[in-house]
Design a protein around this motif. Structure first.
Motif, PDB file in Angstrom:
ATOM      1  N   GLY A 141       0.857  -1.173  -0.154  1.00 51.04           N
ATOM      2  CA  GLY A 141       0.141  -0.167   0.235  1.00 51.04           C
ATOM      3  C   GLY A 141       0.768   1.243   0.090  1.00 51.04           C
ATOM      4  N   GLU A 142       2.200   1.268  -0.267  1.00 46.76           N
ATOM      5  CA  GLU A 142       2.771   2.169  -0.061  1.00 46.76           C
ATOM      6  C   GLU A 142       3.537   2.516  -1.669  1.00 46.76           C
ATOM      7  OE1 GLU A 142       3.325   4.362   2.483  1.00 46.76           O
ATOM      8  OE2 GLU A 142       2.457   2.977   3.853  1.00 46.76           O
ATOM      9  N   ASN A 143       3.888   3.647  -1.915  1.00 52.98           N
ATOM     10  CA  ASN A 143       4.569   3.950  -3.277  1.00 52.98           C
ATOM     11  C   ASN A 143       6.095   4.574  -2.780  1.00 52.98           C
ATOM     12  OD1 ASN A 143       2.194   3.399  -4.575  1.00 52.98           O
ATOM     13  ND2 ASN A 143       1.418   5.459  -4.503  1.00 52.98           N
ATOM     14  N   ALA A 144       6.814   4.540  -3.869  1.00 54.05           N
ATOM     15  CA  ALA A 144       8.166   4.904  -3.973  1.00 54.05           C
ATOM     16  C   ALA A 144       8.520   5.338  -5.202  1.00 54.05           C
ATOM     17  CB  ALA A 144       9.005   3.876  -3.337  1.00 54.05           C
ATOM     18  N   SER A 194      12.932   6.459  -2.936  1.00 51.03           N
ATOM     19  CA  SER A 194      12.320   7.717  -1.993  1.00 51.03           C
ATOM     20  C   SER A 194      11.856   7.118  -0.621  1.00 51.03           C
ATOM     21  CB  SER A 194      11.217   8.287  -2.667  1.00 51.03           C
ATOM     22  OG  SER A 194      10.233   7.628  -2.977  1.00 51.03           O
ATOM     23  N   ARG A 195      11.631   5.636  -0.528  1.00 47.66           N
ATOM     24  CA  ARG A 195      11.203   5.062   0.548  1.00 47.66           C
ATOM     25  C   ARG A 195      11.983   3.477   0.368  1.00 47.66           C
ATOM     26  NH1 ARG A 195       6.813   4.136   3.663  1.00 47.66           N
ATOM     27  NH2 ARG A 195       5.816   6.127   2.998  1.00 47.66           N
ATOM     28  N   HIS A 196      12.158   3.180   1.717  1.00 40.39           N
ATOM     29  CA  HIS A 196      12.945   1.757   1.484  1.00 40.39           C
ATOM     30  C   HIS A 196      12.322   0.867   2.464  1.00 40.39           C
ATOM     31  CE1 HIS A 196      14.991   2.383   5.482  1.00 40.39           C
ATOM     32  NE2 HIS A 196      15.201   3.656   5.124  1.00 40.39           N
ATOM     33  N   ARG A 197      11.339   1.190   3.355  1.00 39.45           N
ATOM     34  CA  ARG A 197      10.284   0.268   4.080  1.00 39.45           C
ATOM     35  C   ARG A 197       9.043  -0.002   3.382  1.00 39.45           C
ATOM     36  NH1 ARG A 197      13.176   2.664   8.761  1.00 39.45           N
ATOM     37  NH2 ARG A 197      14.444   0.922   9.438  1.00 39.45           N
ATOM     38  N   PHE A 198       8.495  -1.096   3.441  1.00 43.51           N
ATOM     39  CA  PHE A 198       7.029  -1.186   2.568  1.00 43.51           C
ATOM     40  C   PHE A 198       6.542  -2.265   3.583  1.00 43.51           C
ATOM     41  CE2 PHE A 198       9.646   0.118  -0.711  1.00 43.51           C
ATOM     42  CZ  PHE A 198       8.762   1.051  -1.380  1.00 43.51           C
ATOM     43  N   GLY A 199       5.590  -2.035   4.484  1.00 44.95           N
ATOM     44  CA  GLY A 199       5.101  -3.249   5.263  1.00 44.95           C
ATOM     45  C   GLY A 199       6.209  -3.723   6.027  1.00 44.95           C
ATOM     46  N   GLU A 200       6.343  -5.337   6.001  1.00 48.39           N
ATOM     47  CA  GLU A 200       7.215  -6.046   6.563  1.00 48.39           C
ATOM     48  C   GLU A 200       8.615  -6.033   5.709  1.00 48.39           C
ATOM     49  OE1 GLU A 200       5.946 -10.120   7.296  1.00 48.39           O
ATOM     50  OE2 GLU A 200       4.015  -9.496   7.476  1.00 48.39           O
ATOM     51  N   GLN A 201       8.700  -5.439   4.634  1.00 47.39           N
ATOM     52  CA  GLN A 201       9.804  -5.565   3.713  1.00 47.39           C
ATOM     53  C   GLN A 201      10.670  -4.312   4.182  1.00 47.39           C
ATOM     54  OE1 GLN A 201      10.209  -7.397   0.587  1.00 47.39           O
ATOM     55  NE2 GLN A 201      12.141  -6.605   0.100  1.00 47.39           N
TER      56      GLN A 201
END
Length: 193
Positions: free
Chosen positions: A98-101, A131-138
């Motif tokens: 659910g996150e975008n980078a 621009s983001r390096h965390r996505f939920g558990e990843q």
């Protein structure tokens, strides 16, 4: 008047030798017209089957646009087949949990195929910034990632072509052993110039 300095002959020879060697070993100059835009590609992930590293805990989608610029180092035979080098620059969207980078990458590549770029195999290693390096558990570990790629392309119609690209992002353990990269199998539509 400047005073004369009396140097031994071997000191002068040793002083000139690095200058001569640098002149002989220096690469020939490269000019801006040696860099030529080869193609533009639109890519989308079609599968995420893991080939390198640990299984990714999140499911990702990636869509991007890439520009391929020919570098001046190439060797093609009179038949039109051979090898060359190029630089692949891309920018796109990475979506997971659910996150975008925003992801931008710069990857130098070796190519093998036809000189006109209609049929092409490539292999490259470079860098990407997220621009983001965390996505939920990843957790990719940080904004800087190494990028590995292998691709193949063939013509469809005139300047249009289609291809397959494998793309791997990873921090290679730089940010610790608890980070996970991701693999992407992508379809690529390209326009050759």
């Amino acid at each position: 008047m400047l005073p004369a300095i009396d140097l031994p002959r071997h000191a002068v020879a040793f002083g000139l030798m690095p200058i001569v060697l640098c002149g002989l070993l220096a690469p020939s100059p490269s000019y801006a017209d040696d860099w030529e835009l080869q193609s533009l590609s639109l890519r989308a992930r079609v599968s995420e089957k893991t080939l390198l590293g640990k299984e990714a805990p999140e499911d990702f989608k990636e869509y991007d646009l890439s520009a391929n610029v020919a570098l001046p180092w190439e060797a093609y035979s009179t038949s039109g087949w051979g090898m060359g080098t190029r630089l692949m620059a891309s920018a796109g969207l990475l979506r997971g949990a659910g996150e975008n980078a925003l992801v931008v990458s710069l990857i130098p590549e070796w190519t093998l195929g036809s000189e006109d770029g209609r049929f092409l195999l490539d292999l490259g290693a470079g860098a990407a910034l997220f621009s983001r390096h965390r996505f939920g558990e990843q957790d990719f570990g940080g904004p800087f990632q190494f990028a590995l790629t292998v691709g193949a392309g063939m013509p469809l119609y005139r300047h249009l072509g289609v291809g397959y690209r494998f793309l791997h992002y990873s921090d290679a353990g730089v940010n610790g052993s608890d980070t996970t990269g991701a693999d992407f199998h992508m379809i690529e539509f390209r326009y050759r110039f």
